[in-house]
Design an enzyme around this catalytic site. Structure first.
Site, mmCIF file in Angstrom:
data_model
loop_
_atom_site.group_PDB
_atom_site.id
_atom_site.type_symbol
_atom_site.label_atom_id
_atom_site.label_comp_id
_atom_site.label_asym_id
_atom_site.label_seq_id
_atom_site.Cartn_x
_atom_site.Cartn_y
_atom_site.Cartn_z
ATOM 1 N N LYS A 14 -10.945 60.114 -60.333
ATOM 2 C CA LYS A 14 -11.901 60.998 -59.388
ATOM 3 C C LYS A 14 -10.756 62.162 -58.968
ATOM 4 O O LYS A 14 -9.491 62.219 -58.582
ATOM 5 C CB LYS A 14 -12.384 60.807 -58.445
ATOM 6 C CG LYS A 14 -14.224 59.333 -58.959
ATOM 7 C CD LYS A 14 -14.763 58.722 -58.381
ATOM 8 C CE LYS A 14 -15.397 58.556 -58.743
ATOM 9 N NZ LYS A 14 -16.557 57.502 -58.668
ATOM 10 N N ARG A 42 -14.031 49.860 -61.023
ATOM 11 C CA ARG A 42 -14.721 50.840 -62.533
ATOM 12 C C ARG A 42 -14.255 51.753 -63.069
ATOM 13 O O ARG A 42 -13.646 52.414 -62.320
ATOM 14 C CB ARG A 42 -16.389 51.494 -61.339
ATOM 15 C CG ARG A 42 -16.734 52.164 -63.449
ATOM 16 C CD ARG A 42 -18.019 52.568 -61.801
ATOM 17 N NE ARG A 42 -18.539 53.500 -63.349
ATOM 18 C CZ ARG A 42 -18.405 54.566 -63.450
ATOM 19 N NH1 ARG A 42 -17.359 55.068 -63.147
ATOM 20 N NH2 ARG A 42 -19.282 55.499 -64.990
#
Ligand code: PMM
Length: 278
Positions: free
Chosen positions: A221, A255
């Site tokens: 991210k 995740r």
């Protein structure tokens, strides 16, 4: 025969390290996943490879939640995800969706978990999850993917996210989802500044103290880009560090895009953590 949901929950209960959720985005664009699958077979093969590498569950998503992304119709989402879920449904698959109709179709196709980045905003999604006795991930997001990064503001980000998650958990329970099938996720990167994201990551032990398994999605991210100065295709080492730290802080599931590397990371974290506890 135990259902795949029960299989996954048993893995969660017996875990010796955080479980790894492999990201399988079947979208033309996404936050951090530059893989493109030319065919359904390619996506299914990638799913099987992630399982082989140690993914306890695969998270199949057909809607990009990249900041600024435009929504897709539930029909289009179904067209993308269902052909990928069906052949992979011999082991735990999660459907990453905000829409009840998509969740319902994915559960029929064999998914055993619903991963909802909107934290259960669609009552039909909660009803479908309850009827299927599936597991449910409730994630916090401020606004929608289209607007969420427009100057996110909180007075107390940890307190507000915590209250939101507990309130949505009660809403899901009221809709018939069993309490012991619910996981909570602070939603890293979803309507949060860098400081907000870091405060939430640091608060993982506090969030975990409510007794619900915490899922963290940090892999590749932009938070990691801001910290390291690296573009998305060079964020694997930072993602692995984040998986280790998240697991060490008490996350139950991470995740990730890089399954084998992350599994090593969560194993190291678990060994380190158990040495501290013993
Ligand atoms: N992040 C993305 C998509 N779905 N689901 C949960 N529960 N938690 C997350 O952090 C999360 C998610 C966006 O990341 P991607 O584009 O790399 O899939």
């Amino acid at each position: 025969m135990a259902s795949l949901t029960e299989n996954f929950l048993a893995q969660l209960a017996a875990r010796r390290h955080a479980l790894v959720m492999g990201v399988l985005n079947v979208t033309p664009d996404s936050f951090s996943d530059r893989r493109r699958f030319a065919t359904v077979d390619d996506a299914v093969a990638e799913g099987r490879a992630m399982r082989q590498a140690g993914a306890a569950v695969l998270d199949v998503g057909g809607e990009s939640t990249r900041p600024g992304a435009a929504p897709v119709t539930p029909d289009e989402e179904c067209r993308r995800v269902l052909p990928v879920i069906e052949p992979l449904a011999d082991a735990p698959v999660s459907i990453d969706t905000r829409h009840g109709t998509v969740a319902r179709a994915a559960l029929v196709a064999g998914a055993c978990m619903v991963n909802d980045v909107s934290g259960g905003s669609d009552p039909d999604l909660l009803a479908a999850t309850a009827e299927a006795r599936a597991a449910l991930v409730l994630m916090h997001m401020s606004g929608t993917p289209e607007t969420m990064q427009d100057a996110p503001r909180y007075d107390d980000v940890v307190g507000e996210v915590e209250s939101f998650l507990l309130e949505r958990m009660e809403r899901a329970v009221a809709a018939g989802v069993a309490r012991d099938r619910i996981l909570l996720d602070p939603g890293i990167g979803f309507g949060k500044s860098q400081d907000h994201n870091l405060a939430l990551l640091a608060a993982t032990p506090r969030l975990a103290a409510h007794g619900f398994p915490i899922l963290l999605g940090v892999s590749r991210k932009s938070l990691l880009g801001s910290i390291t100065g690296r573009p998305v295709d060079q964020r694997v080492p930072a993602s692995i560090a984040a998986a280790a730290l998240g697991a060490h802080a008490g996350a139950a599931v991470v995740r990730v895009h890089d399954v084998a590397e992350s599994l090593d990371a969560v194993r190291v974290a678990a060994a380190w953590r158990s040495a501290l506890i013993e």
